[in-house]
Design an enzyme around this catalytic site. Sequence first.
Site, PDB file in Angstrom:
ATOM      1  N   MET A   1       0.845  -1.203   0.000  1.00 37.53           N
ATOM      2  CA  MET A   1       0.000   0.000   0.000  1.00 37.53           C
ATOM      3  C   MET A   1       0.878   1.250   0.000  1.00 37.53           C
ATOM      4  O   MET A   1       1.390   1.644  -1.027  1.00 37.53           O
ATOM      5  CB  MET A   1      -0.927  -0.028   1.229  1.00 37.53           C
ATOM      6  CG  MET A   1      -2.120  -0.941   1.039  1.00 37.53           C
ATOM      7  SD  MET A   1      -3.464  -0.107   0.193  1.00 37.53           S
ATOM      8  CE  MET A   1      -4.215   0.758   1.540  1.00 37.53           C
ATOM      9  N   CYS A   2       1.081   1.850   1.155  1.00 37.44           N
ATOM     10  CA  CYS A   2       1.867   3.078   1.337  1.00 37.44           C
ATOM     11  C   CYS A   2       1.166   4.282   0.716  1.00 37.44           C
ATOM     12  O   CYS A   2       0.419   4.163  -0.250  1.00 37.44           O
ATOM     13  CB  CYS A   2       3.284   2.970   0.784  1.00 37.44           C
ATOM     14  SG  CYS A   2       4.289   1.704   1.575  1.00 37.44           S
ATOM     15  N   GLY A   3       1.398   5.439   1.301  1.00 41.95           N
ATOM     16  CA  GLY A   3       0.831   6.679   0.803  1.00 41.95           C
ATOM     17  C   GLY A   3       1.907   7.736   0.649  1.00 41.95           C
ATOM     18  O   GLY A   3       2.777   7.874   1.519  1.00 41.95           O
TER      19      GLY A   3
ATOM     20  N   ARG B   1      -3.322   4.157   4.370  1.00 39.77           N
ATOM     21  CA  ARG B   1      -2.521   3.463   3.369  1.00 39.77           C
ATOM     22  C   ARG B   1      -1.227   2.899   3.965  1.00 39.77           C
ATOM     23  O   ARG B   1      -0.527   2.124   3.294  1.00 39.77           O
ATOM     24  CB  ARG B   1      -2.179   4.394   2.200  1.00 39.77           C
ATOM     25  CG  ARG B   1      -3.381   4.832   1.380  1.00 39.77           C
ATOM     26  CD  ARG B   1      -2.946   5.512   0.086  1.00 39.77           C
ATOM     27  NE  ARG B   1      -2.178   4.616  -0.758  1.00 39.77           N
ATOM     28  CZ  ARG B   1      -2.703   3.751  -1.634  1.00 39.77           C
ATOM     29  NH1 ARG B   1      -4.026   3.675  -1.756  1.00 39.77           N
ATOM     30  NH2 ARG B   1      -1.936   2.978  -2.364  1.00 39.77           N
TER      31      ARG B   1
END
Length: 292
Positions: A1-3, A32
């Site tokens: 995910m990660c944002g 995220r």
Amino acid sequence: MCGIVGLFLKNKALEPQLGRLLAEMLVTMSDRGPDSAGIAVYRSDDRDKAKITVQSAAPDTDFPGLEDALGTEVQVIDTHAIIVVPQDRADATLARLRSDHPGLRIMSSGTAIEIYKEVGMPQSVADRFEIPALAGTHGIGHTRMATESAVTTLGAHPFSTGADQCLVHNGSLSNHNRLRRRLARQGVSVQTQNDTEVAAAYLTHRMQEGDDLGQALKAGLTDLDGFYTFVVGTRDGFGVLRDPIACKPAVLAETDEYVAFGSEYRALVNLPGIADAKVWEPEPATAYFWSH
């Protein structure tokens, strides 16, 4: 995910609001990546002085006496400290920190950049380091969901591998171990097992060899195998690159006052004038860059 978020200000009148705007954007991306977060802010740029940002797991013991030991100004901010030295002493100070102060982890160095990152949610990181109060010209942020390395401060983004350079990443590189060995043969080392730091080191090495950021990003399309969205910061601006498949979400917005990036549009909705912005999804395998 990660944002990922990024904000590049064209209008100097907005510079006092950079930290607040960037922090709000990153907090919106919290779901995220809940395990760690970080922000790189480009602030005052005194070409005669270098700022070295360090982090300690034991600030109560590592930071007292550091100012006297180094003979220079040290500003402590929670688990981080900003060390200010004359530009011609930067390399020697970095070497001394590595040899004499092994408990300190170097987050960044340069004339403008400051990096703050820790384990925890974006709101926690923003509060600990008083990010909303920071003024600056541009910055990038990242909230992480660890997939390829441990949840640690060193594993959090952004990664800085060159003066005033940093990178955040959403995705995964499949050839980072091979690339790590190749960079090591060329004298380039990294501190962690994180694939994002390898990408940052690769771009730094390309630029040290004479590429500008745009050329380094384009070369990465051949040398970096995987799926990714990169946002890269330099002293003068920031760039965006998606891999040729571009499966990771990304949105850019531009007005006469700023350029903004978000993994999702909702990160941008509270920016001033966003209703009148040009908003688009960056094209695959296309390098975008804005500079002052």
